[in-house]
Design a protein around this motif. Structure first.
Motif, PDB file in Angstrom:
ATOM      1  N   GLN A  54      26.257  64.243  51.004  1.00  0.00           N
ATOM      2  CA  GLN A  54      27.375  63.327  51.242  1.00  0.00           C
ATOM      3  C   GLN A  54      27.210  62.101  50.353  1.00  0.00           C
ATOM      4  OE1 GLN A  54      30.020  63.749  53.110  1.00  0.00           O
ATOM      5  NE2 GLN A  54      29.479  65.477  54.424  1.00  0.00           N
ATOM      6  N   PHE A  55      28.244  61.811  49.579  1.00  0.00           N
ATOM      7  CA  PHE A  55      28.168  60.766  48.565  1.00  0.00           C
ATOM      8  C   PHE A  55      29.440  59.931  48.595  1.00  0.00           C
ATOM      9  CE2 PHE A  55      29.485  60.024  44.043  1.00  0.00           C
ATOM     10  CZ  PHE A  55      28.698  58.902  43.822  1.00  0.00           C
ATOM     11  N   LEU A  56      29.295  58.605  48.563  1.00  0.00           N
ATOM     12  CA  LEU A  56      30.438  57.686  48.577  1.00  0.00           C
ATOM     13  C   LEU A  56      30.386  56.788  47.350  1.00  0.00           C
ATOM     14  CD1 LEU A  56      32.830  56.128  49.922  1.00  0.00           C
ATOM     15  CD2 LEU A  56      31.087  54.802  51.172  1.00  0.00           C
ATOM     16  N   ASP A  57      31.504  56.706  46.637  1.00  0.00           N
ATOM     17  CA  ASP A  57      31.633  55.823  45.472  1.00  0.00           C
ATOM     18  C   ASP A  57      32.726  54.813  45.789  1.00  0.00           C
ATOM     19  OD1 ASP A  57      31.876  54.603  43.009  1.00  0.00           O
ATOM     20  OD2 ASP A  57      31.988  56.470  41.862  1.00  0.00           O
ATOM     21  N   ILE A  58      32.325  53.539  46.044  1.00  0.00           N
ATOM     22  CA  ILE A  58      33.322  52.513  46.348  1.00  0.00           C
ATOM     23  C   ILE A  58      33.715  51.791  45.055  1.00  0.00           C
ATOM     24  CG2 ILE A  58      32.509  52.237  48.702  1.00  0.00           C
ATOM     25  CD1 ILE A  58      31.232  49.579  47.827  1.00  0.00           C
ATOM     26  N   ASN A  74      22.164  70.013  41.324  1.00  0.00           N
ATOM     27  CA  ASN A  74      22.201  71.454  41.548  1.00  0.00           C
ATOM     28  C   ASN A  74      22.905  71.793  42.855  1.00  0.00           C
ATOM     29  OD1 ASN A  74      20.724  72.137  39.186  1.00  0.00           O
ATOM     30  ND2 ASN A  74      18.819  71.558  40.228  1.00  0.00           N
ATOM     31  N   THR A  75      23.237  70.763  43.621  1.00  0.00           N
ATOM     32  CA  THR A  75      23.944  70.964  44.885  1.00  0.00           C
ATOM     33  C   THR A  75      25.438  70.718  44.670  1.00  0.00           C
ATOM     34  OG1 THR A  75      23.561  68.654  45.493  1.00  0.00           O
ATOM     35  CG2 THR A  75      21.957  70.282  46.253  1.00  0.00           C
ATOM     36  N   ALA A  76      26.215  70.956  45.716  1.00  0.00           N
ATOM     37  CA  ALA A  76      27.663  70.740  45.662  1.00  0.00           C
ATOM     38  C   ALA A  76      28.049  69.804  46.805  1.00  0.00           C
ATOM     39  CB  ALA A  76      28.407  72.062  45.759  1.00  0.00           C
ATOM     40  N   PRO A  77      27.796  68.512  46.646  1.00  0.00           N
ATOM     41  CA  PRO A  77      28.006  67.577  47.750  1.00  0.00           C
ATOM     42  C   PRO A  77      29.477  67.317  48.022  1.00  0.00           C
ATOM     43  CG  PRO A  77      27.459  66.372  45.768  1.00  0.00           C
ATOM     44  CD  PRO A  77      27.303  67.834  45.435  1.00  0.00           C
ATOM     45  N   ASN A  78      29.741  66.855  49.245  1.00  0.00           N
ATOM     46  CA  ASN A  78      31.046  66.290  49.550  1.00  0.00           C
ATOM     47  C   ASN A  78      31.106  64.888  48.965  1.00  0.00           C
ATOM     48  OD1 ASN A  78      31.873  68.536  51.126  1.00  0.00           O
ATOM     49  ND2 ASN A  78      30.751  67.729  52.881  1.00  0.00           N
ATOM     50  N   VAL A  79      32.219  64.552  48.352  1.00  0.00           N
ATOM     51  CA  VAL A  79      32.375  63.281  47.651  1.00  0.00           C
ATOM     52  C   VAL A  79      33.526  62.503  48.270  1.00  0.00           C
ATOM     53  CG1 VAL A  79      32.931  62.197  45.440  1.00  0.00           C
ATOM     54  CG2 VAL A  79      31.484  64.247  45.498  1.00  0.00           C
ATOM     55  N   THR A  80      33.276  61.230  48.559  1.00  0.00           N
ATOM     56  CA  THR A  80      34.339  60.336  48.994  1.00  0.00           C
ATOM     57  C   THR A  80      34.524  59.260  47.955  1.00  0.00           C
ATOM     58  OG1 THR A  80      33.809  60.727  51.332  1.00  0.00           O
ATOM     59  CG2 THR A  80      35.145  58.790  50.814  1.00  0.00           C
ATOM     60  N   LEU A  81      35.755  59.120  47.471  1.00  0.00           N
ATOM     61  CA  LEU A  81      36.092  58.160  46.430  1.00  0.00           C
ATOM     62  C   LEU A  81      37.002  57.094  47.020  1.00  0.00           C
ATOM     63  CD1 LEU A  81      36.991  60.824  43.730  1.00  0.00           C
ATOM     64  CD2 LEU A  81      34.878  59.491  43.802  1.00  0.00           C
ATOM     65  N   ALA A  82      36.613  55.830  46.869  1.00  0.00           N
ATOM     66  CA  ALA A  82      37.408  54.724  47.408  1.00  0.00           C
ATOM     67  C   ALA A  82      37.745  53.747  46.292  1.00  0.00           C
ATOM     68  CB  ALA A  82      36.643  54.011  48.521  1.00  0.00           C
ATOM     69  N   ASP A  83      39.002  53.314  46.250  1.00  0.00           N
ATOM     70  CA  ASP A  83      39.417  52.366  45.218  1.00  0.00           C
ATOM     71  C   ASP A  83      40.747  51.738  45.639  1.00  0.00           C
ATOM     72  OD1 ASP A  83      38.371  51.887  42.177  1.00  0.00           O
ATOM     73  OD2 ASP A  83      40.527  51.542  42.298  1.00  0.00           O
ATOM     74  N   LEU A  84      41.065  50.586  45.048  1.00  0.00           N
ATOM     75  CA  LEU A  84      42.344  49.937  45.290  1.00  0.00           C
ATOM     76  C   LEU A  84      43.489  50.619  44.546  1.00  0.00           C
ATOM     77  CD1 LEU A  84      41.342  46.164  44.977  1.00  0.00           C
ATOM     78  CD2 LEU A  84      41.891  47.392  47.088  1.00  0.00           C
ATOM     79  N   THR A 120      26.825  58.405  57.737  1.00  0.00           N
ATOM     80  CA  THR A 120      27.372  59.615  57.108  1.00  0.00           C
ATOM     81  C   THR A 120      26.805  59.907  55.727  1.00  0.00           C
ATOM     82  OG1 THR A 120      29.451  59.466  58.320  1.00  0.00           O
ATOM     83  CG2 THR A 120      29.513  60.664  56.233  1.00  0.00           C
ATOM     84  N   TYR A 121      26.557  58.888  54.919  1.00  0.00           N
ATOM     85  CA  TYR A 121      26.320  59.111  53.487  1.00  0.00           C
ATOM     86  C   TYR A 121      24.848  59.031  53.110  1.00  0.00           C
ATOM     87  CZ  TYR A 121      31.308  58.395  53.560  1.00  0.00           C
ATOM     88  OH  TYR A 121      32.650  58.504  53.851  1.00  0.00           O
ATOM     89  N   ASP A 122      24.432  59.999  52.287  1.00  0.00           N
ATOM     90  CA  ASP A 122      23.090  59.960  51.710  1.00  0.00           C
ATOM     91  C   ASP A 122      22.991  58.844  50.678  1.00  0.00           C
ATOM     92  OD1 ASP A 122      22.107  62.523  52.926  1.00  0.00           O
ATOM     93  OD2 ASP A 122      23.712  63.354  51.691  1.00  0.00           O
ATOM     94  N   VAL A 123      24.059  58.688  49.919  1.00  0.00           N
ATOM     95  CA  VAL A 123      24.074  57.735  48.800  1.00  0.00           C
ATOM     96  C   VAL A 123      25.433  57.047  48.737  1.00  0.00           C
ATOM     97  CG1 VAL A 123      24.142  57.576  46.269  1.00  0.00           C
ATOM     98  CG2 VAL A 123      22.347  58.902  47.380  1.00  0.00           C
ATOM     99  N   ILE A 124      25.405  55.736  48.509  1.00  0.00           N
ATOM    100  CA  ILE A 124      26.608  54.967  48.194  1.00  0.00           C
ATOM    101  C   ILE A 124      26.393  54.288  46.858  1.00  0.00           C
ATOM    102  CG2 ILE A 124      28.143  53.079  48.873  1.00  0.00           C
ATOM    103  CD1 ILE A 124      27.274  53.549  51.769  1.00  0.00           C
ATOM    104  N   ILE A 125      27.364  54.397  45.972  1.00  0.00           N
ATOM    105  CA  ILE A 125      27.335  53.699  44.687  1.00  0.00           C
ATOM    106  C   ILE A 125      28.394  52.607  44.709  1.00  0.00           C
ATOM    107  CG2 ILE A 125      27.880  53.883  42.233  1.00  0.00           C
ATOM    108  CD1 ILE A 125      26.581  56.551  42.135  1.00  0.00           C
ATOM    109  N   ALA A 126      28.003  51.420  44.264  1.00  0.00           N
ATOM    110  CA  ALA A 126      28.939  50.291  44.138  1.00  0.00           C
ATOM    111  C   ALA A 126      28.726  49.675  42.762  1.00  0.00           C
ATOM    112  CB  ALA A 126      28.680  49.260  45.233  1.00  0.00           C
ATOM    113  N   THR A 127      29.576  50.030  41.810  1.00  0.00           N
ATOM    114  CA  THR A 127      29.380  49.579  40.433  1.00  0.00           C
ATOM    115  C   THR A 127      30.557  48.700  39.996  1.00  0.00           C
ATOM    116  OG1 THR A 127      30.391  51.618  39.557  1.00  0.00           O
ATOM    117  CG2 THR A 127      28.020  51.607  39.858  1.00  0.00           C
TER     118      THR A 127
END
Length: 212
Positions: A54-58, A74-84, A120-127
């Motif tokens: 589970q991966f979230l990119d805000i 090598n995995t196929a994670p579920n991805v959540t993409l958030a943006d304005l 929920t998320y293994d990783v969150i990216i905030a760039t």
């Protein structure tokens, strides 16, 4: 805080700039070391989370970090993409969906108010997104929410613009180094345009990795 862009101003700007922010070769050209940091963060996540699910990119923009990360897994994670920006989300989903068999979900709006599921998320990216936050209370509330969204053992990866307390260093990094980078990227008018827009001026934070 009067010089901070409003959410509608940010949304409008990115709605009209999808193609430029889809460029993996420049890492969106947000900072001098944007491409380096994109590689560093995504390599780090791939190494630490070989079983990422589970991966979230805000503030995902056109999805550069997500695309780069998915290409290294090598995995196929579920991805959540958030943006304005809806055009940014559409591009990010289009680019990401072909790189994972997991579900790719887009959600439009300010991440501070989005109905994201906690723990929920293994990783969150905030760039290049958190510099839009306002006062100390805003920062504290935002980081508290991001912490609650992470699973135990999950982590938040931050790359952004900050200012330096020492004026001479700030001038060196921002006006000289970054200014020359922008001018070389296009021209001096482009440099001045970027300087006029940037909210928090200064050097980058290199791959800040905060673990729950």
């Amino acid at each position: 805080m009067a010089n901070k862009s409003t959410l509608s101003e940010i949304e409008k700007r990115f709605d009209n700039d999808v193609d430029r922010f889809s460029n993996l070769q420049t890492g969106q050209a947000s900072t001098v070391d944007a491409l380096f940091n994109m590689e560093l963060i995504t390599d780090g996540i791939a190494q630490l989370y070989p079983d990422l699910t589970q991966f979230l990119d805000i503030g995902c923009g056109a999805g550069n970090y997500t695309v780069k990360l998915l290409s290294k897994l090598n995995t196929a994670p579920n991805v959540t993409l958030a943006d304005l920006s809806q055009p940014m989300l559409d591009r990010a989903k289009e680019r990401s969906a072909s790189l994972t068999d997991g579900e790719v979900t887009t959600i439009k709006g300010d991440f501070r108010k989005l109905p994201l599921q906690e723990n929920t998320y293994d990783v969150i990216i905030a760039t290049a997104v958190l510099h839009h936050l306002r006062d100390d209370e805003d920062w504290e509330m935002a980081f508290a929410k991001l912490y609650r969204l992470l699973k135990p053992g999950g982590s938040l990866w931050v790359f952004d613009l900050v200012s330096h307390d020492e004026p001479k260093i700030q001038y060196l990094l921002y006006r000289q180094k970054y200014g020359q980078f922008l001018a070389n990227l296009k021209d001096e008018n482009y440099r001045d345009h970027v300087f006029d827009y940037i909210i928090s001026k200064g050097k980058t934070v290199h791959a800040a990795h905060n673990t729950k």
